[in-house]
Design a protein around this motif. Structure first.
Motif, PDB file in Angstrom:
ATOM      1  N   GLU A  57       3.524  81.188  37.236  1.00 22.83           N
ATOM      2  CA  GLU A  57       4.113  79.846  38.215  1.00 22.83           C
ATOM      3  C   GLU A  57       3.314  80.309  39.472  1.00 22.83           C
ATOM      4  O   GLU A  57       2.817  78.737  39.525  1.00 22.83           O
ATOM      5  N   SER A  64       1.175  81.828  40.601  1.00 19.02           N
ATOM      6  CA  SER A  64      -0.447  82.185  41.062  1.00 19.02           C
ATOM      7  C   SER A  64      -1.300  81.780  42.203  1.00 19.02           C
ATOM      8  O   SER A  64      -1.367  80.402  41.588  1.00 19.02           O
ATOM      9  N   ASN A 111      -4.049  79.250  39.895  1.00 23.94           N
ATOM     10  CA  ASN A 111      -3.268  78.275  39.316  1.00 23.94           C
ATOM     11  C   ASN A 111      -3.872  76.717  39.572  1.00 23.94           C
ATOM     12  O   ASN A 111      -3.835  76.881  40.963  1.00 23.94           O
ATOM     13  N   PHE A 138       0.445  75.103  42.572  1.00 24.12           N
ATOM     14  CA  PHE A 138       1.981  75.878  42.783  1.00 24.12           C
ATOM     15  C   PHE A 138       2.302  75.231  44.359  1.00 24.12           C
ATOM     16  O   PHE A 138       1.275  74.720  44.981  1.00 24.12           O
ATOM     17  N   SER A 179       2.463  74.877  38.455  1.00 23.62           N
ATOM     18  CA  SER A 179       1.625  74.262  37.111  1.00 23.62           C
ATOM     19  C   SER A 179       0.736  75.411  36.466  1.00 23.62           C
ATOM     20  O   SER A 179      -0.337  75.041  37.739  1.00 23.62           O
ATOM     21  N   VAL A 180       0.218  75.969  35.304  1.00 25.43           N
ATOM     22  CA  VAL A 180      -0.720  76.778  35.290  1.00 25.43           C
ATOM     23  C   VAL A 180      -1.840  75.637  34.694  1.00 25.43           C
ATOM     24  O   VAL A 180      -3.107  76.064  34.335  1.00 25.43           O
ATOM     25  N   ASP A 181      -1.274  74.699  34.290  1.00 30.48           N
ATOM     26  CA  ASP A 181      -2.434  73.722  33.983  1.00 30.48           C
ATOM     27  C   ASP A 181      -2.790  72.731  34.183  1.00 30.48           C
ATOM     28  O   ASP A 181      -3.231  71.912  33.879  1.00 30.48           O
TER      29      ASP A 181
END
Ligand code: HEC
Ligand code: HEC
Ligand code: HEC
Ligand code: HEC
Ligand code: HEC
Ligand code: HEC
Ligand code: HEC
Length: 356
Positions: free
Chosen positions: A175, A177, A180, A183, A306-308
């Motif tokens: 989360e 990273s 992303n 973050f 948020s990864v997406d």
């Protein structure tokens, strides 16, 4: 009589761990000025498999000071024991006897019990006042094991790639990273240059010396009281947070309900709809048939990253479901234009899409 093994251990420890001069960098536990009985203070009868566990630690770092002959009378010993009696806490005294001195984290056995002893986060021989993580082994890179430098690397030992994460927990390393779309800026500065609600001294990028553009787990996780010892040991607030944060749906908005976020994001800006035009409508809601229909930041935002999606958008699936056309997504329209659209269903309202 000292056993041969003991003498070898003392020699090894002495050679790999040179005693530093007194002061902030001294290693208080292996400094006889600080603990006059030396190794035997914890290794009673010289048992090197155990130094008394977490119970042993609070015999000095607890509610009462140990008998005076055991510690230097000038030592400042804070009460950690009370932190672990708070309602939300690391399970240091709740899960006992699981830690092993030779364990390797992140845990690779999905069935291993989760635990967090004092010695998982503090090396009893090497800890210092300025670097309480000194000597804690980090992740394995090839054949060598790194040392923990950043607080987040310590946390990722158990809240990152561990195969025994509890059911609903997410991988915090993934989360946070910096690759992303969004973050909270813990590992490095964030990507959004228009976080219009930020309060001083927080800034998107550091330009003036007083600006703070990188934050830490400790800015959000720790004791509810600023007079407690530092560290995420325990808190009266859920999720061991420094301030209250409600994740509940249909929560009436107040300075307390989202106090954690309002520490750094101006409440007047958020509720004044300076970025998302419908913030206030969603957060405050209206009272219909005696029930408030406002919702938590948590319904739309992930607290970590948020990864997406951008803007930390990650919908809480307990409350939000797909739209009538089967879509569940957020799309931004133009960079920093404060425009976007959502496909979802929430509180019975179809967004297919709804735009702002
Ligand atoms: C403040 C308490 C404390 C003091 C003082 C202390 N130890 Fe330890 N020691 C521990 C604990 C706790 C462990 C278990 C660590 C673990 O399980 O991860 C340990 C483990 C060990 C081990 C097993 C291997 C390892 O490092 O985990 C050796 C060897 C050891 N200690 C040697 C010493 C020597 C030699 C001294 C004196 C120079 C000393 N200790 C002083 C608490 C202490
Ligand atoms: C016999 C008493 C004693 C025991 C047992 C003991 N400590 Fe300490 N500890 C001290 C003293 C004394 C200091 C230095 C405090 C100072 O100089 O003001 C210290 C310092 C520390 C520090 C550095 C931060 C600070 O407040 O200076 C940490 C972290 C720490 N201890 C953790 C532990 C852990 C974990 C254990 C159990 C493995 C443990 N201690 C067991 C006496 C003890
Ligand atoms: C040695 C393992 C370990 C390390 C290292 C560790 N934790 Fe934990 N943590 C746990 C365990 C076990 C729990 C209990 C819940 C669980 O199993 O995740 C927990 C719980 C928590 C919780 C409360 C979760 C909840 O659902 O209420 C927070 C917040 C937390 N840890 C933050 C941190 C932070 C911040 C760090 C780094 C400074 C950290 N942890 C380091 C093992 C660890
Ligand atoms: C310790 C200060 C701090 C706290 C507490 C805090 N934030 Fe932030 N937040 C920041 C900073 C700094 C940024 C700027 C990051 C950037 O420039 O991308 C930010 C950015 C954001 C963004 C925009 C991210 C992006 O990439 O667009 C959102 C959304 C956000 N925060 C929501 C929250 C919510 C919800 C809470 C409460 C759970 C919260 N923040 C608590 C400091 C904080
Ligand atoms: C901007 C504030 C903020 C920062 C920074 C932050 N957290 Fe959190 N954390 C929260 C909030 C709010 C919650 C509760 C809601 C949720 O689960 O997202 C939470 C929940 C958690 C939980 C329990 C829920 C779960 O998914 O397991 C853990 C563990 C955790 N955080 C670890 C960390 C670690 C590790 C770091 C640093 C690498 C960190 N947090 C940094 C705000 C923050
Ligand atoms: C999950 C990891 C974790 C566990 C378990 C843990 N600590 Fe800590 N501890 C920390 C962190 C992180 C800090 C603070 C680092 C910072 O903010 O600079 C800290 C700080 C401290 C300090 C310094 C406090 C101050 O204000 O100077 C002491 C002393 C300490 N811990 C002792 C203990 C003892 C004793 C135990 C077990 C009873 C324990 N810790 C368990 C992570 C942990
Ligand atoms: C209904 C979903 C929703 C809820 C609930 C929500 N937000 Fe947002 N938020 C958004 C959207 C969408 C954006 C992106 C706006 C844009 O396009 O710039 C956003 C952007 C943000 C930003 C970045 C821009 C800025 O204003 O600085 C922050 C910070 C933020 N929200 C904080 C919060 C906080 C704090 C709460 C709870 C008190 C909250 N949000 C509740 C949807 C929501």
């Amino acid at each position: 009589m000292l056993k041969l093994a003991t003498i070898i251990c003392l020699f090894l420890l002495g050679s790999t761990v040179p005693l530093l001069a007194a002061g902030q960098n001294a290693r208080p536990h292996i400094d006889r000025n600080s603990l006059p009985y030396g190794c035997g203070t914890c290794h009673v009868g010289f048992d090197f498999n155990s130094g008394g566990g977490s119970e042993g630690c609070v015999s000095c770092h607890g509610k009462s000071r140990p008998p005076r002959e055991f510690v230097d009378s000038n030592a400042v010993l804070r009460d950690l024991e009370s932190e672990f009696k708070k309602r939300y806490r690391h399970p240091t005294f709740d899960v006992r006897g699981v830690h092993k001195a030779n364990e390797v984290l992140p845990e690779q056995n999905p069935r291993a019990s989760r635990h967090a002893d004092c010695v998982d986060c503090h090396n009893p021989h090497l800890t210092t006042q300025t670097n309480v993580f000194a000597g804690i082994k980090g992740k394995r890179v090839g054949n060598s094991v790194t040392e923990i430098v950043n607080e987040y690397d310590l946390c990722y030992l158990c809240h990152g790639d561990s195969l025994n994460l509890p059911g609903r927990a997410t991988n915090k390393r993934a989360e946070f990273s910096v690759n992303n779309p969004s973050f909270h800026p813990v590992e490095g500065e964030g990507k959004n240059l228009a976080v219009i609600s930020l309060l001083k001294p927080y800034r998107e990028k550091k330009t003036d010396p007083g600006d703070v553009s990188v934050i830490s787990c400790r800015d959000c996780h720790g004791s509810e009281s600023s007079t407690s010892p530092r560290g995420p040991h325990g808190s009266a607030n859920q999720y061991i947070l420094v301030e209250n944060f409600s994740t509940r749906d249909r929560e009436p908005e107040s300075a307390t309900a989202y106090a954690l976020c309002y520490r750094c994001h101006n409440r007047t800006s958020i509720l004044g709809d300076e970025s998302f035009r419908f913030h206030s409508q969603h957060i405050k809601g209206k009272v219909t048939v005696g029930m408030n229909n406002g919702t938590s930041c948590y319904t739309c935002h992930n607290s970590h990253g948020s990864v997406d999606a951008k803007y930390l958008i990650r919908f809480n699936r307990d409350i939000v479901s797909a739209s009538s056309s089967g879509l569940l997504k957020f799309t931004e329209k133009g960079t920093s234009a404060f425009r976007g659209e959502c496909y979802l269903t929430c509180h019975g309202v179809d967004h297919n899409p709804k735009s702002y």
